[in-house]
Design a protein around this motif. Structure first.
Motif, PDB file in Angstrom:
ATOM      1  N   UNK A  74       5.226   6.613   3.964  1.00 49.18           N
ATOM      2  CA  UNK A  74       4.739   5.329   3.450  1.00 49.18           C
ATOM      3  C   UNK A  74       5.901   4.546   2.853  1.00 49.18           C
ATOM      4  N   UNK A  75       5.864   3.263   3.051  1.00 51.43           N
ATOM      5  CA  UNK A  75       6.923   2.393   2.543  1.00 51.43           C
ATOM      6  C   UNK A  75       6.369   1.521   1.433  1.00 51.43           C
ATOM      7  N   UNK A  76       7.154   1.368   0.379  1.00 50.13           N
ATOM      8  CA  UNK A  76       6.730   0.497  -0.722  1.00 50.13           C
ATOM      9  C   UNK A  76       7.375  -0.875  -0.567  1.00 50.13           C
ATOM     10  N   UNK A  77       6.788  -1.841  -1.219  1.00 52.04           N
ATOM     11  CA  UNK A  77       7.358  -3.182  -1.244  1.00 52.04           C
ATOM     12  C   UNK A  77       8.538  -3.181  -2.203  1.00 52.04           C
ATOM     13  N   UNK A  78       9.663  -3.756  -1.810  1.00 51.22           N
ATOM     14  CA  UNK A  78      10.830  -3.796  -2.707  1.00 51.22           C
ATOM     15  C   UNK A  78      10.486  -4.457  -4.042  1.00 51.22           C
ATOM     16  N   UNK A  79      11.095  -3.982  -5.109  1.00 51.62           N
ATOM     17  CA  UNK A  79      10.861  -4.528  -6.446  1.00 51.62           C
ATOM     18  C   UNK A  79      11.133  -6.028  -6.453  1.00 51.62           C
ATOM     19  N   UNK A  80      10.248  -6.782  -7.070  1.00 50.05           N
ATOM     20  CA  UNK A  80      10.417  -8.218  -7.206  1.00 50.05           C
ATOM     21  C   UNK A  80      10.012  -9.014  -5.980  1.00 50.05           C
ATOM     22  N   UNK A  81       9.662  -8.332  -4.908  1.00 47.11           N
ATOM     23  CA  UNK A  81       9.275  -9.040  -3.685  1.00 47.11           C
ATOM     24  C   UNK A  81       7.807  -9.441  -3.754  1.00 47.11           C
TER      25      UNK A  81
END
Length: 175
Positions: A74-81
């Motif tokens: 699973x991939x997370x959304x980059x911080x602040x995006x």
């Protein structure tokens, strides 16, 4: 002296070895240490980044091997995006990708046990059901049998073993 280094631990260079590469956290007697292999090939070769034991007191580590090369996760959304990510999956390599395989297996055997398992029982199930490594690694210069533990994680065998264990012991917890 710089106050930041006054209490810094120092090891004598003669006490260091590059042969053993496991980290301190996996040296615990009840820790299940996980090495990594490449599951994308039929050879299931040991991952080059997988650490090798034994522990400083001579115990075998890692205990088992699990997939660790090019694992889809699973991939997370980059911080602040605030933009949606283009893919919800990512491909990563490392023993940090192998450990969740064992963690998931432990969760499955806990559920299948239908009772609390001791850490000894849990460890025994994972290690005793590992599929033994049969490949000939002797042609690999850097290979050492202390890198493979008891073999490849075998989830099906672990589930069969916990079913048998709980059938034999009933629902009582052994201490």
């Amino acid at each position: 002296k710089d106050k930041g280094t006054v209490n810094q631990s120092r090891l004598d260079e003669n006490d260091a070895t590059q042969r053993y590469t496991i980290n301190s956290i996996c040296n615990g007697t009840r820790t299940i240490a996980v090495g990594g292999f490449d599951s994308s090939t039929s050879e299931r070769c040991l991952a080059p980044f997988s650490s090798c034991g034994p522990t400083r007191d001579g115990r075998q580590k890692p205990d088992v091997l699990a997939p660790a090369v090019r694992v889809l996760a699973a991939r997370s959304t980059p911080a602040g995006s605030h933009q949606p990510i283009s893919s919800v999956l990512t491909e990563k390599s490392g023993t940090s990708m192998a450990a969740p395989h064992v963690t998931g297996c432990v969760a499955l055997i806990f559920e299948a046990a239908n009772r609390k398992l001791t850490i000894s029982e849990t460890q025994e199930i994972i290690i005793s059901t590992a599929e033994k490594v049969t490949e000939n690694y002797s042609s690999v210069d850097s290979f050492d049998s202390t890198c493979i533990g008891d073999g490849y994680l075998n989830i099906d065998a672990a589930l069969s073993a916990v079913t048998e264990l709980t059938r034999q012991k009933g629902t009582e917890i052994d201490h």
